[in-house]
Design an enzyme around this catalytic site. Sequence first.
Site, PDB file in Angstrom:
ATOM      1  N   SER A  20       6.848   0.176 -46.911  1.00 23.26           N
ATOM      2  CA  SER A  20       6.421   0.033 -45.519  1.00 23.26           C
ATOM      3  C   SER A  20       6.740   1.278 -44.699  1.00 23.26           C
ATOM      4  O   SER A  20       6.365   1.364 -43.529  1.00 23.26           O
ATOM      5  CB  SER A  20       7.066  -1.199 -44.876  1.00 23.26           C
ATOM      6  OG  SER A  20       8.472  -1.168 -45.023  1.00 23.26           O
ATOM      7  N   ASN A 107      16.923  -8.108 -43.841  1.00 28.99           N
ATOM      8  CA  ASN A 107      16.170  -9.196 -43.188  1.00 28.99           C
ATOM      9  C   ASN A 107      16.531  -9.339 -41.707  1.00 28.99           C
ATOM     10  O   ASN A 107      15.647  -9.462 -40.857  1.00 28.99           O
ATOM     11  CB  ASN A 107      16.403 -10.517 -43.932  1.00 28.99           C
ATOM     12  CG  ASN A 107      15.863 -10.465 -45.353  1.00 28.99           C
ATOM     13  OD1 ASN A 107      15.152  -9.521 -45.705  1.00 28.99           O
ATOM     14  ND2 ASN A 107      16.199 -11.458 -46.157  1.00 28.99           N
ATOM     15  N   THR A 152     -23.715 -16.306  -9.888  1.00 29.70           N
ATOM     16  CA  THR A 152     -23.395 -17.328 -10.886  1.00 29.70           C
ATOM     17  C   THR A 152     -24.602 -17.333 -11.822  1.00 29.70           C
ATOM     18  O   THR A 152     -25.732 -17.072 -11.383  1.00 29.70           O
ATOM     19  CB  THR A 152     -23.199 -18.726 -10.269  1.00 29.70           C
ATOM     20  OG1 THR A 152     -24.425 -19.138  -9.653  1.00 29.70           O
ATOM     21  CG2 THR A 152     -22.086 -18.728  -9.215  1.00 29.70           C
ATOM     22  N   LYS A 280     -29.705  10.616 -20.579  1.00 23.79           N
ATOM     23  CA  LYS A 280     -28.753   9.519 -20.806  1.00 23.79           C
ATOM     24  C   LYS A 280     -27.355   9.844 -20.306  1.00 23.79           C
ATOM     25  O   LYS A 280     -26.904  10.975 -20.313  1.00 23.79           O
ATOM     26  CB  LYS A 280     -28.671   9.192 -22.307  1.00 23.79           C
ATOM     27  CG  LYS A 280     -29.849   8.424 -22.848  1.00 23.79           C
ATOM     28  CD  LYS A 280     -30.045   7.062 -22.221  1.00 23.79           C
ATOM     29  CE  LYS A 280     -29.137   5.998 -22.814  1.00 23.79           C
ATOM     30  NZ  LYS A 280     -29.394   5.730 -24.226  1.00 23.79           N
ATOM     31  N   ASN A 282     -24.040   7.535 -20.992  1.00 18.07           N
ATOM     32  CA  ASN A 282     -23.650   6.271 -21.617  1.00 18.07           C
ATOM     33  C   ASN A 282     -22.221   5.861 -21.244  1.00 18.07           C
ATOM     34  O   ASN A 282     -21.332   6.712 -21.189  1.00 18.07           O
ATOM     35  CB  ASN A 282     -23.774   6.384 -23.139  1.00 18.07           C
ATOM     36  CG  ASN A 282     -25.214   6.594 -23.569  1.00 18.07           C
ATOM     37  OD1 ASN A 282     -26.133   6.082 -22.928  1.00 18.07           O
ATOM     38  ND2 ASN A 282     -25.416   7.370 -24.616  1.00 18.07           N
ATOM     39  N   GLU A 287     -17.578   0.626 -23.057  1.00 16.16           N
ATOM     40  CA  GLU A 287     -17.992  -0.089 -24.276  1.00 16.16           C
ATOM     41  C   GLU A 287     -16.853  -0.172 -25.294  1.00 16.16           C
ATOM     42  O   GLU A 287     -16.696  -1.168 -25.991  1.00 16.16           O
ATOM     43  CB  GLU A 287     -19.212   0.596 -24.898  1.00 16.16           C
ATOM     44  CG  GLU A 287     -20.466   0.407 -24.064  1.00 16.16           C
ATOM     45  CD  GLU A 287     -21.618   1.276 -24.553  1.00 16.16           C
ATOM     46  OE1 GLU A 287     -22.653   0.712 -24.913  1.00 16.16           O
ATOM     47  OE2 GLU A 287     -21.482   2.518 -24.581  1.00 16.16           O
ATOM     48  N   TYR A 314      12.975 -15.519 -45.162  1.00 17.28           N
ATOM     49  CA  TYR A 314      12.157 -14.310 -45.247  1.00 17.28           C
ATOM     50  C   TYR A 314      11.287 -14.285 -46.503  1.00 17.28           C
ATOM     51  O   TYR A 314      11.727 -14.656 -47.584  1.00 17.28           O
ATOM     52  CB  TYR A 314      13.072 -13.070 -45.245  1.00 17.28           C
ATOM     53  CG  TYR A 314      12.313 -11.760 -45.375  1.00 17.28           C
ATOM     54  CD1 TYR A 314      11.806 -11.115 -44.265  1.00 17.28           C
ATOM     55  CD2 TYR A 314      12.081 -11.189 -46.635  1.00 17.28           C
ATOM     56  CE1 TYR A 314      11.097  -9.927 -44.386  1.00 17.28           C
ATOM     57  CE2 TYR A 314      11.372  -9.994 -46.760  1.00 17.28           C
ATOM     58  CZ  TYR A 314      10.889  -9.374 -45.639  1.00 17.28           C
ATOM     59  OH  TYR A 314      10.183  -8.201 -45.749  1.00 17.28           O
ATOM     60  N   GLN A 319       6.490  -8.347 -44.057  1.00 24.96           N
ATOM     61  CA  GLN A 319       6.421  -6.893 -43.861  1.00 24.96           C
ATOM     62  C   GLN A 319       5.072  -6.510 -43.240  1.00 24.96           C
ATOM     63  O   GLN A 319       4.966  -5.493 -42.557  1.00 24.96           O
ATOM     64  CB  GLN A 319       6.608  -6.199 -45.213  1.00 24.96           C
ATOM     65  CG  GLN A 319       6.552  -4.693 -45.170  1.00 24.96           C
ATOM     66  CD  GLN A 319       7.131  -4.091 -46.434  1.00 24.96           C
ATOM     67  OE1 GLN A 319       8.337  -4.050 -46.633  1.00 24.96           O
ATOM     68  NE2 GLN A 319       6.264  -3.634 -47.323  1.00 24.96           N
ATOM     69  N   LYS A 322       3.937  -5.734 -39.033  1.00 21.91           N
ATOM     70  CA  LYS A 322       3.989  -4.580 -38.140  1.00 21.91           C
ATOM     71  C   LYS A 322       2.643  -3.899 -37.887  1.00 21.91           C
ATOM     72  O   LYS A 322       2.322  -3.598 -36.722  1.00 21.91           O
ATOM     73  CB  LYS A 322       5.024  -3.572 -38.643  1.00 21.91           C
ATOM     74  CG  LYS A 322       6.452  -4.055 -38.407  1.00 21.91           C
ATOM     75  CD  LYS A 322       7.454  -3.333 -39.292  1.00 21.91           C
ATOM     76  CE  LYS A 322       8.481  -4.267 -39.879  1.00 21.91           C
ATOM     77  NZ  LYS A 322       8.018  -5.096 -41.013  1.00 21.91           N
TER      78      LYS A 322
HETATM   79  N1  ARG Z   1      10.582  -3.472 -45.158  1.00 23.80           N
HETATM   80  C1  ARG Z   1      10.937  -4.846 -45.042  1.00 23.80           C
HETATM   81  C2  ARG Z   1      10.071  -5.520 -43.943  1.00 23.80           C
HETATM   82  O1  ARG Z   1       9.521  -4.835 -43.196  1.00 23.80           O
HETATM   83  C3  ARG Z   1      12.386  -4.995 -44.703  1.00 23.80           C
HETATM   84  C4  ARG Z   1      12.978  -6.275 -45.148  1.00 23.80           C
HETATM   85  C5  ARG Z   1      13.084  -6.287 -46.619  1.00 23.80           C
HETATM   86  N2  ARG Z   1      13.823  -7.401 -47.101  1.00 23.80           N
HETATM   87  C6  ARG Z   1      13.773  -7.803 -48.352  1.00 23.80           C
HETATM   88  N3  ARG Z   1      14.455  -8.816 -48.695  1.00 23.80           N
HETATM   89  N4  ARG Z   1      13.022  -7.172 -49.235  1.00 23.80           N
HETATM   90  O2  ARG Z   1       9.962  -6.730 -43.875  1.00 23.80           O
END
Ligand code: ARG
Length: 463
Positions: A20, A107, A152, A280, A282, A287, A314, A319, A322
């Site tokens: 990640s 976690n 309306t 034109k 635009n 948009e 978890y 992951q 994000k």
């Molecule tokens: N990179 C992981 C995430 O964003 C961090 C947590 C990882 N935890 C684990 N038990 N592998 O969720």
Amino acid sequence: MWGGRFAAGPASVMREINASIPFDQRLWKQDIAGSKAHVAMLGAQGIVSVEDAATITQGLDTIAAEYEADGVPVDLDLEDIHMVTESRLAQLIGPTAGRLHTARSRNDQVATDFRLWVRDAIDEVEAGLIGLQRALLTRAGELADSVMPGFTHLQSAQPVTLGHHLMAYYEMIRRDRSRFADARARLNECPLGAAALAGTGFPIDRHATAAALGFAKPTDNSLDSVSDRDFALDYLMAATQLSLHLSRLAEEFIIWASQPFGFVKLPDAYSTGSSIMPQKRNPDAAELVRGHSGRIMGCMTALCVTMKGLPLAYSKDMQDDKPPVFEAHDLLGLSIAAMTGMIDTVTFRTDRMRGLAESGFATATDLADWLVREGNIPFREAHHITGRAVAAAEEAGVPLPDLPLATLQAIDARIDARIFGVLTVDASVASRQSHGGTAPDQVRARIAQALIELDLAELEKRG
Ligand code: ARG
């Protein structure tokens, strides 16, 4: 970091799917802050020595300076921002680095980092929205008397003022800000110390880390702490609703900029030309604001679907929380800035708006209301009489106020010359004095109150 019981390294595709760091490097400031709060607490509680805590803190400050100067190094083998930082710490200070992760898990670490990031994101959005509201108030103040057709069904309905129309968006954004403020208040509990899922046997002080990171309190259930992403969903849902409002405003600008409407001339700075049609101009920025709302809603949907089937606690699926939040936040930032810029600089063709307001029998309701008020005629009957007046005006090809009195009196003898006092668009909007109505006095009063609301919000922020 976790290689103790593994004989073989990861397959290269595993390295890639697992990592990640390409995106969670955006959490580096929050990650450093979380680690500093954690290690200070470990030192204060005697879980690590005060000297080790100081060494680790210095190391973290050095890493922060490196990230600031050169960016975060992306090493897929190190998976994520937490491990990239910890491994750099080990290079800098040696085996003492290994003490930082005492009484902590990635976690609770990632849950804490991400909450901190979303909290900052909300503060950024809030600042942007105050700017947008100020832009709306400025233009609404200039245009409080400017008459336009109110619609309306996208059919001319009754005259309104442009100031009133713009203030409708002020109110939408006011509700958006309150949704983000709610989200921020709910978010502000600290998951750090939940460890992997069950809490920890070390004598940690969760109140201390929560306070150090500006949270109101620690969270109350370790399982929930590491598996909750409501705060990210709250953000995305508030972002979605805000983006719907921005999209509706963008849509109005797009329609208004079209030749048949001709209500606005969008600024050069927010328009593009055509490579083939030289005439034109635009409305691309508007948009794209409209388009971005679809993507933001998609981000919200993505995270809902990711979360919906997950058992406690978890799972690695989380992951994937994000990227949609980062994407939505970036798109939202652009949309708010573009909308604010357009509001600031758009040219409203107020003559054109007024002309259309005057041409569409938009004051028919005022005629009916006058019959009710002055002739004590039931509204339904007044509506019928007015319908005949509109038909007569249509047939004569003139606006309502230009019908001769004799024509009106032939339709209903109770009509007299005073009627011409209510048939103009200015008289119509001026009469709409009910609370929240379009009368310029009402609009100006709301603008004055709104300015105080914004000043108070900014004062509060400064403390
Ligand atoms: N990179 C992981 C995430 O964003 C961090 C947590 C990882 N935890 C684990 N038990 N592998 O969720």
